[in-house]
Design an enzyme around this catalytic site. Structure first.
Site, PDB file in Angstrom:
ATOM      1  CB  CYS A  71    -136.608   5.453 -51.461  1.00 34.74           C
ATOM      2  SG  CYS A  71    -135.584   3.975 -51.267  1.00 34.74           S
ATOM      3  CD  GLU A  84    -133.723   0.749 -44.470  1.00 32.69           C
ATOM      4  OE1 GLU A  84    -133.902  -0.498 -44.465  1.00 32.69           O
ATOM      5  OE2 GLU A  84    -133.060   1.335 -45.329  1.00 32.69           O
TER       6      GLU A  84
END
Length: 602
Positions: free
Chosen positions: A2, A78
């Site tokens: 993101c 992640e």
């Protein structure tokens, strides 16, 4: 994966919601699936987020994510081992409402405090607002895969995933001359916390940044990780190969965890071929076929498509080949410079940019890549030279002639590397002579200490690797992040899994370089999985662009743009392009375009 945005008022005044919204809008490409804003007026804090949904595609993954009334997080990255951490937290009594790794990060923080990052295997840049302890906890992953930039301006601490988010708050974009000169003279990039823009810094890899919100509102930066050196000299080669195989296969497998389509980059070199091969192994277990993308160079000298095809056929990979053209290069120059935000090393960045553009068209939202293999496994020629020079003068020549048939380096080239890296004063003089077009007062800004430090590290291969992983690898990771996220693609890098990296670093040198073969241990790991023509090839290129042809084809435009650059005119004497290398010409042109795109003043 993101994009994050944040503003903290240093005097506690309110944050305007529209400021966070506008920061988010500048990075929609990083997260086109959702957007969110959080404002806390009590502490003068605003947080924003753009979401690229990878794990748990439901609304549960929306950010900023609030856990109870005390914790709010914005996060880019992640955590690949989030399932294992979640199980441990469940055992401790924690309950989870989502299937996201974001919730795992917050509850890991609640349980272990700022030391939670030591348990994460992944890539991240996040900010956690802890209302209970009245602090803002920010962190960046061990090796700097995910970006985190910050600045202080007009009583506000502003941070985000990209520099362009911060520039909107500054009255003028001005150049950082020391950073600029070190790039033009020596090609140094991302070697310190400073950027090409005055007043804008990056949080370095392996660092936490903590703001105590109730006291004096100053932040402290601390390092939470350093590469451990614990080489087991008694470990056999066979054992080292098995252990490295296990951690590398596990790393690739972890990076296949995704609720969206996963593909891979495939240059045809050993690193990307290894990642593609191992990924295809796991895909076959589920009767699936992984897609790989290759950027073919139009120059025969830099064309590796032949090797990519061999790997794809051998491993049953669906190979897609693109062929970037000079016309694309010329038309995309401003766009790629805007994407990268800072001047970069070579036109080869365009090759990677177009690979990611193709991945977007193919709906491969996650792409694996082989970045980091050379730095961790002694893949560069300078490592081989350092290794030989460390064993003594006579042994140097004896070892070279014994192994020369397996190395692409000639004795002359080997000695060139040796003198270039061993004698910093010679290196500095050579760089200054090549850059004599710069005015002396600016040429004096060359970071000589860094060159001396680099030369000293040449005397010990491990020190050389350590320096390059901490100071040279970051600029390659910046290219990777910007090119992929510009197209809303998440890239994952198995060689930079911290367990893989630590195993590689601490493996005996004689297993990494053997009989002239660099990265020997990796070649042995893949020996029965890839064709010999790929495993035992000497040359390596990566997504190399036909640089000479491209630069020559736009030479008049380059001269025109460089001559119009106010920054270059300020720091240089009259420039004779006939005396410059393609590398130097590119750097000057890159700076001129960067100056124009971001309206940078001197």
């Amino acid at each position: 994966m993101c994009g994050i945005s944040g503003i903290l008022s240093l005097d506690g005044s309110h944050i305007k919601r529209e400021d966070i919204v506008s920061m988010n809008e500048l990075i929609i490409h990083r997260g086109p699936d959702d957007t969110g804003v959080f404002i806390d007026d009590d502490f003068g804090l605003g947080l924003g987020h753009q979401r690229l949904a990878i794990i748990d595609l439901s609304e549960d993954g929306k950010q900023p994510m609030q856990i109870g009334s005390n914790y709010t997080i914005i996060y880019n990255g992640e955590i690949y081992n989030y399932i294992e951490i979640k199980k441990e937290l469940c055992y401790k009594g924690y309950n989870f409402k989502t299937k996201t790794d974001t919730e795992v990060i917050v509850k890991a923080y609640i349980e272990w405090g700022t030391r939670c990052v030591e348990r994460f295997n992944g890539m991240w840049a996040f900010a956690i607002f802890d209302k209970k302890k009245k602090l803002l906890f920010c962190s960046r992953d061990r090796f700097g895969v995910k970006p985190f930039y910050y600045t202080e301006f007009e009583g506000k601490f502003i941070f985000g995933s990209e520099i362009k988010q911060l520039l909107k708050f500054r009255s003028q974009n001005s150049v950082n001359f020391p950073v600029l000169i070190n790039y033009l003279v020596a090609g140094f990039e991302n070697y310190s916390s400073e950027t090409f823009f005055n007043g804008i810094c990056e949080l370095k890899n392996s660092c936490n940044l903590i703001f105590e919100l109730e006291k004096n509102r100053n932040f402290k930066i601390s390092k939470y990780y350093d590469i451990p050196f614990s080489m087991n000299q008694e470990e056999t080669e066979e054992k080292s190969i098995k252990t490295y195989r296990d951690v590398l296969f596990n790393s690739v497998n972890l990076r296949l965890r995704s609720d969206v389509r996963v593909g891979t980059c495939l240059s045809g070199g050993l690193d990307s071929s290894s990642v593609a091969c191992i990924a295809s192994y796991y895909f076959k277990k589920e009767n699936k076929k992984i897609t790989a993308i290759h950027a073919k160079s139009t120059s025969k000298e830099t064309d590796e498509s032949h090797y990519a095809k061999i790997v794809a056929e051998h491993c049953n990979i669906d190979l897609k080949i693109i062929t970037p053209t000079r016309k694309q290069f010329q038309s995309l120059i401003k766009e790629v410079v805007y994407t990268q935000e800072e001047p970069f090393g070579s036109p080869s960045v365009f090759m990677q940019y177009l690979v990611m553009k193709k991945a977007k068209k193919l709906n491969c939202t996650v792409m694996l890549d082989g970045q980091g293999g050379d730095e961790t496994l002694l893949g560069y020629e300078r490592y081989y030279t350092s290794y030989l020079s460390n064993i003594g003068f006579f042994s140097f020549f004896k070892a070279f002639f014994k192994s020369s048939k397996n190395s692409k380096l000639s004795l002359f080239k080997l000695l060139q590397y040796y003198f270039y890296f061993s004698y910093p004063r010679i290196r500095i003089k050579r760089l200054q002579k090549k850059s004599s077009f710069l005015k002396s007062k600016y040429l004096s800004l060359l970071n000589k200490n860094y060159i001396f430090e680099s030369s000293n590290s040449f005397k010990n291969v491990w020190n050389m690797q350590y320096l390059e992983i901490s100071r040279s690898l970051p600029h390659l990771l910046r290219y990777e992040d910007r090119n992929s996220m510009r197209h809303s693609i998440e890239t994952r890098l198995p060689f930079i899994d911290f367990q893989v990296l630590e195993k590689a670093i601490n493996t005996s040198l004689s297993y990494k370089i053997k009989n002239g073969w660099t990265k020997h241990i990796l070649r042995k790991v893949l020996e029965n999985l890839l064709p010999k023509s790929v495993i035992w090839r000497k040359n390596k290129l990566g997504f190399e662009a036909p640089t000479e042809y491209w630069i020559k084809s736009i030479s008049e435009d380059i001269k025109k743009e460089v001559s119009k650059s106010k920054i270059i005119n300020k720091i240089s004497n009259k420039i004779d392009f006939s005396k410059l290398s393609n590398v130097q010409i590119w750097r000057l042109y890159n700076v001129a375009i960067w100056e124009k795109v971001f309206n940078v003043k001197s």
